[in-house]
Design a protein around this motif. Structure first.
Motif, PDB file in Angstrom:
ATOM      1  N   VAL A   4      -6.081  10.234   6.234  1.00 53.46           N
ATOM      2  CA  VAL A   4      -7.204   9.869   5.552  1.00 53.46           C
ATOM      3  C   VAL A   4      -8.479   9.839   6.425  1.00 53.46           C
ATOM      4  CG1 VAL A   4      -8.401   8.049   4.406  1.00 53.46           C
ATOM      5  CG2 VAL A   4      -5.970   8.373   4.123  1.00 53.46           C
ATOM      6  N   GLY A   5      -9.536  10.664   6.008  1.00 54.16           N
ATOM      7  CA  GLY A   5     -10.732  10.928   6.609  1.00 54.16           C
ATOM      8  C   GLY A   5     -11.139  12.214   6.190  1.00 54.16           C
ATOM      9  N   CYS A   6     -12.157  13.008   6.984  1.00 52.39           N
ATOM     10  CA  CYS A   6     -12.490  14.065   6.279  1.00 52.39           C
ATOM     11  C   CYS A   6     -11.575  15.217   6.217  1.00 52.39           C
ATOM     12  CB  CYS A   6     -13.531  14.712   7.341  1.00 52.39           C
ATOM     13  SG  CYS A   6     -15.106  13.680   7.234  1.00 52.39           S
ATOM     14  N   ASN A  52     -14.409  12.360  16.761  1.00 51.87           N
ATOM     15  CA  ASN A  52     -16.067  12.717  16.612  1.00 51.87           C
ATOM     16  C   ASN A  52     -17.028  11.314  16.618  1.00 51.87           C
ATOM     17  OD1 ASN A  52     -15.476  11.399  14.490  1.00 51.87           O
ATOM     18  ND2 ASN A  52     -15.872  13.130  13.041  1.00 51.87           N
ATOM     19  N   ILE A 111     -17.082   8.831  15.036  1.00 51.52           N
ATOM     20  CA  ILE A 111     -17.749   8.214  13.916  1.00 51.52           C
ATOM     21  C   ILE A 111     -16.712   8.079  12.919  1.00 51.52           C
ATOM     22  CG2 ILE A 111     -18.632  10.205  13.079  1.00 51.52           C
ATOM     23  CD1 ILE A 111     -21.531   8.604  13.010  1.00 51.52           C
ATOM     24  N   TYR A 112     -17.008   7.283  11.738  1.00 51.94           N
ATOM     25  CA  TYR A 112     -16.283   7.507  10.561  1.00 51.94           C
ATOM     26  C   TYR A 112     -17.139   8.629   9.593  1.00 51.94           C
ATOM     27  CZ  TYR A 112     -13.168   3.433  11.195  1.00 51.94           C
ATOM     28  OH  TYR A 112     -12.450   2.310  11.952  1.00 51.94           O
ATOM     29  N   GLY A 113     -16.464   9.729   9.643  1.00 52.01           N
ATOM     30  CA  GLY A 113     -17.266  10.890   8.881  1.00 52.01           C
ATOM     31  C   GLY A 113     -17.137  10.800   7.339  1.00 52.01           C
ATOM     32  N   MET A 114     -15.987  10.800   6.846  1.00 51.84           N
ATOM     33  CA  MET A 114     -15.728  10.588   5.426  1.00 51.84           C
ATOM     34  C   MET A 114     -16.330   9.435   4.888  1.00 51.84           C
ATOM     35  SD  MET A 114     -12.400  10.416   3.289  1.00 51.84           S
ATOM     36  CE  MET A 114     -12.037  11.831   2.125  1.00 51.84           C
ATOM     37  N   THR A 115     -16.570   8.507   5.410  1.00 51.22           N
ATOM     38  CA  THR A 115     -17.133   7.271   4.528  1.00 51.22           C
ATOM     39  C   THR A 115     -18.551   7.144   4.767  1.00 51.22           C
ATOM     40  OG1 THR A 115     -16.136   5.961   6.305  1.00 51.22           O
ATOM     41  CG2 THR A 115     -15.241   5.817   4.290  1.00 51.22           C
ATOM     42  N   GLY A 141      -8.282  11.780  12.500  1.00 44.19           N
ATOM     43  CA  GLY A 141      -9.532  11.216  13.244  1.00 44.19           C
ATOM     44  C   GLY A 141      -9.391  10.014  13.997  1.00 44.19           C
ATOM     45  N   ASP A 142     -10.495   9.542  14.663  1.00 48.66           N
ATOM     46  CA  ASP A 142     -10.507   8.492  15.250  1.00 48.66           C
ATOM     47  C   ASP A 142     -10.422   7.073  14.603  1.00 48.66           C
ATOM     48  OD1 ASP A 142     -13.737   7.958  15.208  1.00 48.66           O
ATOM     49  OD2 ASP A 142     -13.505   9.979  15.811  1.00 48.66           O
ATOM     50  N   GLY A 143     -10.963   7.160  13.457  1.00 48.98           N
ATOM     51  CA  GLY A 143     -10.849   5.683  12.600  1.00 48.98           C
ATOM     52  C   GLY A 143      -9.289   5.574  12.274  1.00 48.98           C
ATOM     53  N   ASP A 144      -8.891   6.739  11.877  1.00 45.44           N
ATOM     54  CA  ASP A 144      -7.585   6.871  11.445  1.00 45.44           C
ATOM     55  C   ASP A 144      -6.532   6.639  12.376  1.00 45.44           C
ATOM     56  OD1 ASP A 144      -6.119   7.700   8.803  1.00 45.44           O
ATOM     57  OD2 ASP A 144      -4.824   8.798  10.507  1.00 45.44           O
ATOM     58  N   GLU A 170       0.784  -1.049   0.071  1.00 40.83           N
ATOM     59  CA  GLU A 170      -0.029  -0.107  -0.013  1.00 40.83           C
ATOM     60  C   GLU A 170       0.685   1.287   0.046  1.00 40.83           C
ATOM     61  OE1 GLU A 170      -3.744   2.208   2.497  1.00 40.83           O
ATOM     62  OE2 GLU A 170      -1.848   1.154   3.592  1.00 40.83           O
ATOM     63  N   HIS A 196     -13.677  20.251  12.584  1.00 42.88           N
ATOM     64  CA  HIS A 196     -12.528  20.361  11.853  1.00 42.88           C
ATOM     65  C   HIS A 196     -12.267  21.908  11.275  1.00 42.88           C
ATOM     66  CE1 HIS A 196     -11.256  16.117  11.418  1.00 42.88           C
ATOM     67  NE2 HIS A 196     -12.432  15.734  10.618  1.00 42.88           N
ATOM     68  N   HIS A 245      -4.060   5.804   5.085  1.00 43.74           N
ATOM     69  CA  HIS A 245      -5.161   5.865   6.298  1.00 43.74           C
ATOM     70  C   HIS A 245      -4.167   5.017   7.430  1.00 43.74           C
ATOM     71  CE1 HIS A 245      -8.759   5.591   8.253  1.00 43.74           C
ATOM     72  NE2 HIS A 245      -9.234   4.416   7.921  1.00 43.74           N
TER      73      HIS A 245
END
Ligand SMILES: Cc1ncc(C[n+]2csc(CCOP(=O)(O)OP(=O)(O)O)c2C)c(N)n1
Lengths: 366, 258
Positions: free
Chosen positions: B59-61, B131, B133-137, B102-105, A94, B33, B78
């Motif tokens: 990677v995210g919003c 936040n 949550i996964y905002g971007m996806t 972000g938190d997912g990242d 990746e 943001h 990501h």
């Protein structure tokens, strides 16, 4: 062990260590890596040498982290390198795709071991496809060099950095566990003999008189993304002229063996055995696997009875040789897998059998 | 009218810092943001370190953070922002390096990099936008989503028996010796923004001393992902998020711990 002659720095070294020493001499600024057999000597060499000789060495928490550290440091303008073996290189795919898209120069060494899966620590060439066809997602290529000796393990570091920086593209040295572990005489290039190149695009801090530099692989508009792809393809076309190969006994050959790296060394002996038996055999050894010596193979395919591709895998490069020959001559394959190394005798036996069959069919046709 | 004409007779007290590019944010109305971006860039401006600062976008919003932040920046894969930041900092040890995730990242796909970056005590600032949550996806469950929280991948509410409890990664990294300064903030009120700004300022100052990682969490919102008005998200932050993610310093440098 160290034997110096007047001007040349000649040493007896392991492939992996020669490669590491060459990297220091090539002015490598930073190395990030994670242990894996059969290449851990590279990381060990750097952690021993770099603290005394300057530069950055860091043992990362994974190959995923290493390749992303490489991305960051390359983006910041440093001459950077990482190394691993097959499973670790898979983890880096990746990151390599991002590096190729962001057009960052770096050098990645794959000391291949037998797979798939965790496989074996014995040498293999099973990662040919992964290396020359891209490996990660998207349309991209690495520049791929395939050393066949300890000397070339060292030389290809210089060549890899040079090409990577010339084309702003990741370069890979595709070698194997045997070349990494074997000891041979090596002439080491002098320290600092690879000039530094300007990297005005690097993120070193936004100066007042320029816009902020951005390293990214995100081009959300399809028109822009297509343009980036066109630029990449133009670059790959331009770097075709960097193709390198070695020809041994090809001029009068009726049979041509095609092999890279360790296989090519073994084929050289098989060629000798064939010549002793009166079969005019030759060897074409690609030194760059990407770019691939397609034109040369096409030329040769017009004048030989057949080609035999020898690889330590199930038959990967043979596909590219067949594409190059376009049916002008039969292209046969002989391979060993899973860490097994073919010996010259079994390759010679294959040549002899194919030669006999071919002669018989010629007689029949006549 | 130009700003100058407008402020002819008046004192200019607030303007866009040079460290922010003159483009509108693409973020949803009311999203934290934009405020977080602005505050970080205000600090860079005030400390006069624009030429020495390199940021890493996730990677995210906030993947396009470099569209707004007028400093040299890299966009990371990501979860890998802190590894990329490590690479930068190791070869440019005297520059200021920050990552923004972000938190997912930071707390899902990038957990290993997060923990090891802090454990090494990389001299960088990590800004963590939580936040939940996964905002971007499109609003999927994050490792930080609260028990019972409804998201597009936890349509019956986060079931802790099935997917575990919210990951308090900030408390987790605070346990590591490499962490110098760990603090949780928000940007939902002017007062919170002021405190967050102070934390960012301190973090850049600490970075100069090369004593370890500064890690600043922002308990944040996601009006689109939470399917709430911006005003309602503020209420939700205060009433639902803060009990799980209480604000304040979690770890401060030893010599200030008196
Ligand atoms: C390897 C990989 N997996 C998944 C994704 C898809 N993806 C993009 S953003 C994202 C989640 C981002 O959420 P968060 O980090 O919380 O940031 P936010 O968008 O909420 O600001 C995911 C899963 C990706 N880009 N790369």
């Amino acid at each position: 062990m160290e034997q110096k002659n007047n001007n040349e720095d000649v040493r007896l070294m392991k492939g992996n260590e020669a490669l590491a020493e060459a990297a220091i001499r090539a002015g490598m600024d930073a190395y990030f890596g994670y242990p894996i057999t059969p290449q851990s000597e590279i990381l060990e060499y750097f952690t021993r040498e770099i603290p005394n000789r300057g530069g950055v060495v860091l043992q990362a928490e994974s190959e995923v982290a290493s390749i992303n550290m490489i991305y960051g440091a390359a983006g910041a303008g440093a001459r950077v390198m990482t190394s691993s073996s097959s499973p670790g290189i898979s983890l880096m795919q990746e990151g390599l795709s991002y590096i190729a898209s962001a057009q960052l120069p770096c050098l990645v060494v794959n000391v291949v071991r037998g797979g798939p899966g965790l496989g074996t620590i014995q040498p293999s060439q099973g990662d040919y496809f992964q290396s020359v066809k891209g490996g990660g997602h998207g349309d991209y290529h690495l520049i791929v060099l395939a050393p066949a000796s300890v000397q070339e393990m060292a030389d290809h570091v210089f060549e890899g950095f040079r090409l990577a920086e010339k084309y702003n593209n990741p370069a890979m040295i595709l070698t194997d566990g045997a070349l990494g572990q074997m000891m041979e005489k090596v002439v080491l290039p002098p320290e600092g003999s690879l000039p530094k190149v300007e990297k005005p695009w690097a993120t070193t801090g936004k100066l007042k008189d320029r816009k902020a530099n951005i390293i990214t692989s995100l081009f959300i508009q399809p028109e822009k993304m297509e343009q980036i792809n066109l630029d990449l393809q133009a670059k790959y076309k331009a770097l075709q002229k960097e193709v390198r190969f070695e020809k041994i006994g090809c001029d009068d050959a009726e049979v041509i063996l095609v092999a890279f790296g360790l296989s090519a060394r073994i084929c050289q002996k098989a060629v000798d055995l064939a010549r002793e038996k009166g079969i005019r055999a030759g060897l074409l050894r690609p030194i760059t696997l990407y770019p691939f010596p397609t034109d040369e193979l096409r030329r040769l395919s017009e004048k030989v009875d057949f080609m035999l591709v020898v690889e330590m895998n199930a038959g990967q490069m043979v596909e590219d040789v067949r594409l190059a020959s376009m049916g002008r001559c039969p292209v046969h394959f002989k391979g060993r897998m899973g860490g097994m190394i073919p010996n010259p005798e079994e390759i010679f036996a294959e040549i002899e059998a194919l030669h006999e069959k071919q002669s018989a069919s010629f007689v029949k046709e006549a | 009218m130009e700003t100058e004409e407008l402020t002819n007779e008046l004192e200019l007290v607030y303007s866009k810092p040079e460290t922010l590019k003159d483009v509108p944010f693409h973020y949803c109305p009311g999203c934290s943001h934009s405020v977080a971006h602005r505050v970080i860039m205000e600090v860079v401006q005030e400390l006069g370190i624009q030429e020495e600062t390199i940021g890493v976008a996730p990677v995210g919003c906030s993947v396009f953070a470099y569209h707004y932040m007028n400093v040299d920046m890299q966009q990371a894969a990501h979860g890998r922002a802190s590894a990329v930041a490590t690479g930068i900092k190791r070869v440019l040890p005297d520059k200021y390096v920050f990552s923004y995730q972000g938190d997912g990242d930071l707390a899902a796909i990038g957990t290993a990099e997060t923990i090891h970056t802090v454990n090494r005590g990389e001299n960088i600032l990590m800004v963590f936008i939580n936040n939940g949550i996964y905002g971007m996806t499109g609003g999927q469950m994050a490792p930080t989503s609260l028990p019972g929280q409804i998201t597009s991948t936890s349509p019956y509410g986060r079931d802790t028996a099935d997917v575990g409890f919210p990951l308090k990664i900030t408390e987790l990294v605070a346990m590591l010796p490499g962490a110098l300064y760990v603090s949780r903030h928000a940007v939902h009120t002017p007062n919170a923004v002021r405190k967050f700004k102070k934390a960012i300022t301190k973090s850049f100052e600490y970075q100069k001393q090369k004593r370890g990682t500064c890690f600043i969490e922002v308990v944040s919102n996601c009006p689109s992902g939470w399917k709430m008005t911006p005003v309602d998200t503020i209420k939700y932050i205060e009433e639902v998020m803060f009990p799980s993610y209480p604000l304040g310093d979690i770890k401060v440098p030893k010599d200030e711990n008196i």
